[in-house]
Structure formats: C-alpha cells, structure tokens
Write an enzyme that holds these catalytic residues in place. Structure first.
Site: not given
Ligand code: PEP
Ligand code: MG
Length: 574
Positions: A189, A431, A455
C-alpha cells in the site's frame, strides 16, 4: 553508512530525518474476573465507536484532498465493524475472561497470520489494514491520542519501521520529501500511495530505524536504492546536484506527455493507455492519450470478496467510456488464471496454471460470469466508443465460440429493449503463437487485434514469465519475437485492420522503432511510459524505422538486437 533498499517510487531527496515511531501496544496475556467482563464489553463498544468516528473524520479529510484514498478508510470501517471479529473478541472476554486488550490483540493477530500466509500478494497486503485497525483500537483502549504524519511541520524525510495505509494517506505531501521504511515492497500500500503522491520512497531498508537519528541530515537515493547516513558536505552537495538533474529530466520528459505523437515525416502514431480500473489516478492520463488500448478488467474482480454484478460492472465500463468520449476504450474480458486468482471464485488447482484453464477458457466454463460481463459491456457501449477484446484466443473455434456467447447476450438485450451499440468493435489479443500464425484468417474475422507481448514471449520461448530462475530465457528481443510480430503485422495491413501492441513492449521506445517499421501504428502502455514513447516517436521517420527493422532482421541473437536498438535510439537524441 549506506543501507540498500527497494526504490518503489523514484527520486532523490536530501533533508532532515523525521523518525516516526507511532503507538506500539505491549499486551500481556491478562485475565480478568468474571464480574469485570461486562465493563470490558462496554469499554470495547465505546472504543469501537470512537475508532469509527476517527475513521469518518479521516474519510472526510480524504474526500476533500484525494477522493481515491477514501476507500482505504472505508475498508478499515468494514474491518472495525466486522461481526465475526467483534463476536470473537467478545467471546474471549465473556467466556474465557481475557482482558479486552488481550482479546483484541489475539483476534486481530489471528487474521493477520491467516492473511500473511496467503499466496496472493494482494491478500497478504491486507495484513497492513488489519494491523492498522488493531493499533487504532488498542491506542484508544489505552487512552492514547491520534498521531499522524500530518503533524510534521518542516519538510522532512520520514523514517518508520512500516507505514500503515492510514499514515501514508494522511501525510501532507508538501512536508514529506521522501519515505524510508524497514519493511514493505513494490506492491505494498505504502508503495502505491507514495507513487501516486510522487514522493521518493525506499522500502525494505533493513536496520534504518536503529541507525538514523531524529533531525540528522540524510540522503535518500530512490533511483539506485540507497539510504546514505552520516554523509559529509561533499556527499550532500553531490546528491543535491543529482536531485536537481533528476528533477530537470523528469520535467523535461513530462513535456513530451502532452505532445502530439507525430513522426518526423508527419505520420501520426496512436499512443494509448493500459488501465486496470477507473480511479481518478488511472484516468488522469486520459488528458494526453488517444484512448485505452487495454483495460485489464480482471482487476475489478480481484479486489472484492464477491463477484461484481452486472450493474456494478456497467457503472465502471460506462465511466471509462464517458471519460474518453469518442476515443476508443478497449475492454478486455476477464483474464483470470495463470498468476491471477480470485477470492470470489473457486478455481481448480492446476500444475501448470499458465497452460491451464485461463482467461477465455475459464469464461467458457463459467458462462454465467462471462455473460454478465458481456451484458454489462454492451450496455455501457452506448456511452462512448467501447470495444471488446477476448484474451488468450488459441484457435478460430475460440473466437467463434466467444462471438456466439456475445451474440446470445445481444439477443437477450434486444428482447429486453435495452440499448447497446450494434456495431461495437470486437477484437482479440494475439498472445498464443498458434493464433499468431493464423493472423491472415483472424484478421478477416475481427475488427482489430492487439499483441500481448508478455504472454506471446512466454509461450513462444517456453519460459514461465514469473520464474526468476529462467528469467534470462525470457527474451523479448529474440529474433523469433520480431519475426512473428512482423508476420501478424503484414496480415493485418493486407486486411486493412488495426493492429496494436499492448504488452510491455508496447511501451518500450527502443522496440517501437522496429514495430513502426513493420507498419504498426498503435501502441498501448502504462501512463509512466507515455512521455518516453512520445519523445521517441517525434525523433524519427518511417524510412528510418524500416531501416532499423531491416537491420535487426539480419541479427541472430536477442542481445545483439538489444544492443543495435539501443545504438539507434541513442543516435536519435544526439
Ligand atoms: C500480455 O500478455 O502481453 C498482456 C498485455 O496481458 P497480461 O500482461 O495482462 O497477461
Ligand atoms: Mg496476456
């Protein structure tokens, strides 16, 4: 003397130390006589009322100064009046004949322990709230008066073992040059509040409280992560210069936040925002961005004990849509699973959660939850330029299935005569490598797509994005990443559909040159990256971007590509 710490809110401060040692209860395991129980009951009830009054006063103060922080004290009110906690305390007093103070301490400590053992960072951080409320009650019980950081009269550097959320929220930001604590980390926090107040903060600075003297001149370097004590005039002079230079560079960078992201040859690039909610802090950057490229809606679901209902979600999506008006807000449907768990939903234990029932896959299993979100989004679509994006699409079936659930929701709303935008744009996140290779077919079926590089890299490289043991294998700049993204970009260009990048690479000024060379014109990032990205955009042309891309395409390894991009970047500013 140098003490290392975690720089959670960047900056440098030179000033006098204010050692903050708030009330610390020392409670023994005291028993009372049975006939004293009634008096302890009464005293406890009076203490709860007084604590409630203090919290109301703090809420009012915050409502005047920073409305977003009111929630902290509302959460404290909930803990203070939690029936289960009160019952347990009264039971210890009435049945076991423990003193009120011991009962309070014992019951709150039980919850603090319970939450401290939870896997979820956010849940663990609730301990600070339990501790805060417990200390408030015990202080009043023992007749102590309220002390907080608003009492500081000259600008100082605040030292504390830990800061409660109420301490940080109540501080007068003009009087606090920096914060140093012995415990806490990046997601605590105090860190979040320090960042939103733009106060340099160094947390986890072990031993600082014993070493520092009240009123002593100290240096906080919350860039490198060092606290410097017993410094001489030379150090102080050097750091004062460093501080001025840092402030100048931030001010200079901030100037770019509001410039038009136009390239040297006049091409306009879209710079959008990644958000996780609609607090005033998050929406502040709406003033200088082209819309929201990624609204991580799961954060709404992660903060409460219960799933947000259709109406609650509708209000949030409506606020986002209204804030940006005609500019597009891309709402990503629930991306739960992987590292993101929910207190309000029972999720199966999996050996490989990143490869498991995540995001869209989970939504297909919990269709009711999915439909509630889709209905709320459709309803909000008439209040601005809202678009929907499905995460973790791995196949065309995934896309068709998601679209068919969406169509069911549309049909329901039509039957109920509830208005929604019939032409709301629908897109997907790219992704999963399998869908990246299908880009041509996908582009024909969607209005837009956004590349989730976080991802994509994890799945392309077969590297758990959270595992520090294999962090060196997580190579954003791997030639295969640029190769695959280029393939997707070409497919979307041919179909004349918008493609953006919303993973961390979308806010990386160096990678940006190569992406623009591929023909990508839209990027989404956290607010803190906007200035650096805009600065980069204004310094080069498409020809240069194509040259950068062709150049790195000849390289074999991630470090070589990184080095080359860095060289190009540096040349642009000299
Ligand atoms: C990603 O995977 O690049 C993305 C934008 O989603 P997150 O980071 O929320 O998995
Ligand atoms: Mg993602």
């Amino acid at each position: 003397m140098i003490f290392p710490g975690i720089p959670v809110s960047k900056g440098i401060a030179v000033g006098t130390a204010f050692v903050y040692a708030p009330f610390k209860p020392r409670i023994g395991e005291n028993l009372i006589r049975a006939e004293e129980a009634a008096a302890h009951n009464e005293r406890f009830n009076a203490v709860v009322i007084k604590a409630g009054d203090e919290l109301v006063a703090l809420q009012k103060k915050m409502a005047r100064e920073d409305e977003d922080k009111v929630g902290i004290f509302e959460a404290h009110q909930d803990l203070l009046t939690d029936i289960a906690i009160i019952d347990e305390i009264l039971q210890l007093i009435n049945e076991e004949h423990y003193s009120g103070e011991y009962a309070i301490e014992t019951v709150y400590n039980k919850y603090i322990k319970l939450f401290s053992e939870m896997d979820d960072d956010l849940m663990r951080e609730r301990c600070a709230d339990f501790n805060d409320v417990k200390t408030r009650i015990l202080r009043i019980w023992m007749g102590g008066s309220q002390k907080n950081l608003s009492e500081i009269d000259v600008p100082s550097i605040v030292f504390a073992h830990d800061l409660f959320p109420s301490d940080t929220a109540a501080l007068d930001r003009k009087k606090v040059l920096a914060i140093v604590t012995e415990i806490g980390g990046n997601t605590s926090h105090s860190a979040i509040l320090a960042r939103s107040f733009e106060i340099p903060a160094l947390l986890g600075c072990n031993g600082a409280m014993t070493a520092v003297k009240n009123g002593e001149m100290v240096i906080v370097d919350a860039i490198e992560g060092n606290l410097i004590l017993e410094s001489g005039p030379e150090d102080i002079g050097r750091y004062s210069e460093k501080q001025k230079a840092y402030t100048r560079s931030i001010e200079e960078m901030k100037r770019y936040r509001s410039v038009e992201p136009v390239m040297k040859d006049g091409r306009r690039i879209e710079v959008c925002l990644n958000i996780g909610g609609v607090s005033n802090d998050e929406l502040a950057a709406s003033l200088f961005t082209d819309g929201v490229g990624l609204f991580r809606s799961e954060f709404l679901f992660m903060s409460g004990k219960e799933l947000p209902d259709e109406n609650q979600q509708f209000q949030v999506y409506k606020k986002a849509a209204e804030t940006f008006g005609t500019r597009q807000v891309i709402l990503r449907t629930l991306d739960i699973g992987g590292d993101k768990t929910l207190e309000c939903m029972d999720l199966p234990e999996e050996d490989n959660p990143f490869l498991g029932c995540r995001a869209l896959r989970l939504c297909f299993q919990k269709v009711d939850v999915f439909k509630t979100q889709l209905r709320a989004s459709l309803r909000a679509s008439v209040y601005g330029n809202l678009a929907l994006m499905f995460p973790m699409v791995g196949s065309m079936e995934d896309l068709y299935k998601a679209k068919s659930v969406l169509e069911e929701c549309r049909e329901e709303l039509r039957r109920e005569h509830i208005p929604f935008n019939e032409t709301m744009h629908i897109g997907i996140m790219i992704e999963i490598p399998a869908i990246a290779f299908m880009a041509e077919r996908v582009a024909a079926e969607v209005d837009f797509a956004s590349i989730g590089t976080n991802d994509l890299c994890q799945y392309l490289m077969a590297v758990d994005r959270l595992n520090p043991n294999v962090a060196s294998y997580y190579q954003n700049y791997h030639p295969a990443m640029f190769g695959l993204i280029n393939l997707v970009a070409k497919a979307f260009l041919r179909e004349n559909k918008t493609l953006s990048i919303c993973g961390e690479m979308g806010g990386d000024p160096m990678a940006l040159m190569a992406f623009i060379g591929m023909g990508i014109k839209k990027f989404s990032m956290s607010a803190s990256n906007v200035a650096a990205v805009k600065r980069m955009i204004t310094h080069f042309s498409l020809d240069e971007a194509v040259h950068v891309l062709e150049d790195i395409q000849r390289l074999d390894t991630a470090p070589e590509i990184e080095e080359r991009l860095k060289d190009f970047g540096e040349k642009l500013y000299t």
